[in-house]
Design an enzyme around this catalytic site. Structure first.
Site, PDB file in Angstrom:
ATOM      1  N   GLY A 145       0.261  -1.192  -0.520  1.00 30.31           N
ATOM      2  CA  GLY A 145       0.113  -0.013  -0.082  1.00 30.31           C
ATOM      3  C   GLY A 145       0.777   1.009  -0.333  1.00 30.31           C
ATOM      4  O   GLY A 145       0.084   2.069   0.839  1.00 30.31           O
TER       5      GLY A 145
ATOM      6  N   ARG B 217     -18.042 -13.774  -5.545  1.00 29.34           N
ATOM      7  CA  ARG B 217     -17.726 -12.795  -5.684  1.00 29.34           C
ATOM      8  C   ARG B 217     -18.237 -12.030  -5.095  1.00 29.34           C
ATOM      9  O   ARG B 217     -18.231 -10.632  -4.216  1.00 29.34           O
ATOM     10  CB  ARG B 217     -17.156 -12.699  -7.068  1.00 29.34           C
ATOM     11  CG  ARG B 217     -16.362 -10.685  -6.897  1.00 29.34           C
ATOM     12  CD  ARG B 217     -15.899 -11.098  -8.924  1.00 29.34           C
ATOM     13  NE  ARG B 217     -14.830 -11.818  -9.109  1.00 29.34           N
ATOM     14  CZ  ARG B 217     -13.990 -11.853  -9.219  1.00 29.34           C
ATOM     15  NH1 ARG B 217     -13.357 -10.712  -8.542  1.00 29.34           N
ATOM     16  NH2 ARG B 217     -13.089 -12.376  -9.902  1.00 29.34           N
TER      17      ARG B 217
ATOM     18  N   MET C 169      -6.183  -5.796  -5.987  1.00 29.25           N
ATOM     19  CA  MET C 169      -5.615  -7.077  -7.012  1.00 29.25           C
ATOM     20  C   MET C 169      -7.176  -7.973  -7.408  1.00 29.25           C
ATOM     21  O   MET C 169      -6.705  -9.025  -7.590  1.00 29.25           O
ATOM     22  CB  MET C 169      -4.715  -7.791  -6.670  1.00 29.25           C
ATOM     23  CG  MET C 169      -3.544  -7.131  -6.284  1.00 29.25           C
ATOM     24  SD  MET C 169      -3.238  -6.142  -8.098  1.00 29.25           S
ATOM     25  CE  MET C 169      -2.936  -7.041  -9.185  1.00 29.25           C
ATOM     26  N   ARG C 170      -8.050  -7.084  -7.196  1.00 23.72           N
ATOM     27  CA  ARG C 170      -9.805  -8.213  -7.620  1.00 23.72           C
ATOM     28  C   ARG C 170     -10.422  -6.915  -8.460  1.00 23.72           C
ATOM     29  O   ARG C 170     -10.260  -6.204  -8.112  1.00 23.72           O
ATOM     30  CB  ARG C 170      -9.956  -8.150  -6.263  1.00 23.72           C
ATOM     31  CG  ARG C 170      -9.412  -8.730  -5.144  1.00 23.72           C
ATOM     32  CD  ARG C 170      -9.505 -10.019  -5.479  1.00 23.72           C
ATOM     33  NE  ARG C 170     -11.047 -10.770  -5.508  1.00 23.72           N
ATOM     34  CZ  ARG C 170     -11.436 -12.324  -5.695  1.00 23.72           C
ATOM     35  NH1 ARG C 170     -10.183 -12.439  -6.215  1.00 23.72           N
ATOM     36  NH2 ARG C 170     -12.589 -12.135  -6.041  1.00 23.72           N
TER      37      ARG C 170
ATOM     38  N   HIS D 279      -3.180   3.309 -12.511  1.00 24.85           N
ATOM     39  CA  HIS D 279      -2.971   2.228 -12.656  1.00 24.85           C
ATOM     40  C   HIS D 279      -1.251   2.408 -13.464  1.00 24.85           C
ATOM     41  O   HIS D 279      -1.135   3.744 -14.282  1.00 24.85           O
ATOM     42  CB  HIS D 279      -3.423   1.830 -14.223  1.00 24.85           C
ATOM     43  CG  HIS D 279      -2.738   0.946 -15.033  1.00 24.85           C
ATOM     44  ND1 HIS D 279      -3.432  -0.814 -14.967  1.00 24.85           N
ATOM     45  CD2 HIS D 279      -2.320   0.845 -16.814  1.00 24.85           C
ATOM     46  CE1 HIS D 279      -2.132  -1.603 -15.969  1.00 24.85           C
ATOM     47  NE2 HIS D 279      -2.381  -0.364 -16.860  1.00 24.85           N
TER      48      HIS D 279
END
Length: 218
Positions: free
Chosen positions: A16, A69, A94-95, A113
């Site tokens: 993080g 999910r 990361m999902r 990104h």
């Protein structure tokens, strides 16, 4: 008059570092966002321990313990609601979110990104940039949409790709740029200095959201 800050949650999956940059920026009295929760889909994520040491509320939800999910996102939404979250920032989370979750947070969830979108969506961006022979890479902050690495662009920073670069060296320089533009982008979108026209973000003319960052010459 006391500034009313937007209650913001940050979602992480690892150490993080971008989360830390946002938290540090939000300490300023005039920053329009307040970080009220750090949540992770990995209970062992080092960023959770850092946040706890800062006195920030954390939430660990192991996504592997959920059958679907949707079930995972229901628990995540419950955690966000519990602290009155108004805005969400993804920082190395990361999902992929379901369209239902993304729609719930439409224009209230942003992501960073490590490429100049729309180029090099997905993973392994730095290796792909070097392999393609591009001379400029960088990073992008954007509103989240159901498709991976899609959404209106809020801010970008350009970083030269040197002939001597490795994946690691390029990643390190781009990460420095990320730490600069992510707090800037969050400030913009939580202070009503942006608006959307279609899928394009319009920013107040007195703001430069995308500084060009230069590295040493080869």
């Amino acid at each position: 008059m006391t500034l009313k800050k937007v209650r913001t949650a940050i979602l992480i999956s690892g150490r993080g570092s971008n989360m830390q940059a946002l938290v540090e920026a939000a300490r300023a009295p005039d920053y329009p966002a307040e970080i009220v929760l750090i949540a992770s889909n990995r209970p062992e994520a080092p960023g959770l321990a850092w946040a706890e040491a800062q006195g920030i509320k954390t939430l660990a939800l192991d996504h592997t313990s959920y059958a679907t999910r949707d079930a995972f996102e229901a628990s995540l939404q419950e955690g966000l609601d519990a602290v009155g979250t108004e805005f969400v920032a993804l920082a190395g989370f990361m999902r992929l979110m379901t369209p239902t979750f993304v729609k719930r947070w439409h224009d209230r969830m942003i992501n960073i990104h490590p490429s100049l979108l729309p180029s090099f969506k997905g993973l392994h961006t730095h290796a792909r940039a070097i392999a393609a022979g591009v001379r400029i890479s960088g990073c992008t902050v954007h509103f989240v949409r159901p498709e991976m690495d899609e959404g209106p662009i809020i801010a970008q920073a350009a970083v030269p790709v040197l002939s001597s670069d490795t994946e690691a060296s390029l990643a390190a320089r781009i990460l420095e740029a990320e730490h600069t533009i992510y707090p800037t982008a969050l400030r913009l979108v939580t202070s009503d200095r942006t608006r959307r026209e279609g899928e394009k973000v319009i920013i107040s003319q007195d703001v430069n959201p995308s500084p060009t960052l230069y590295s040493p010459r080869e």
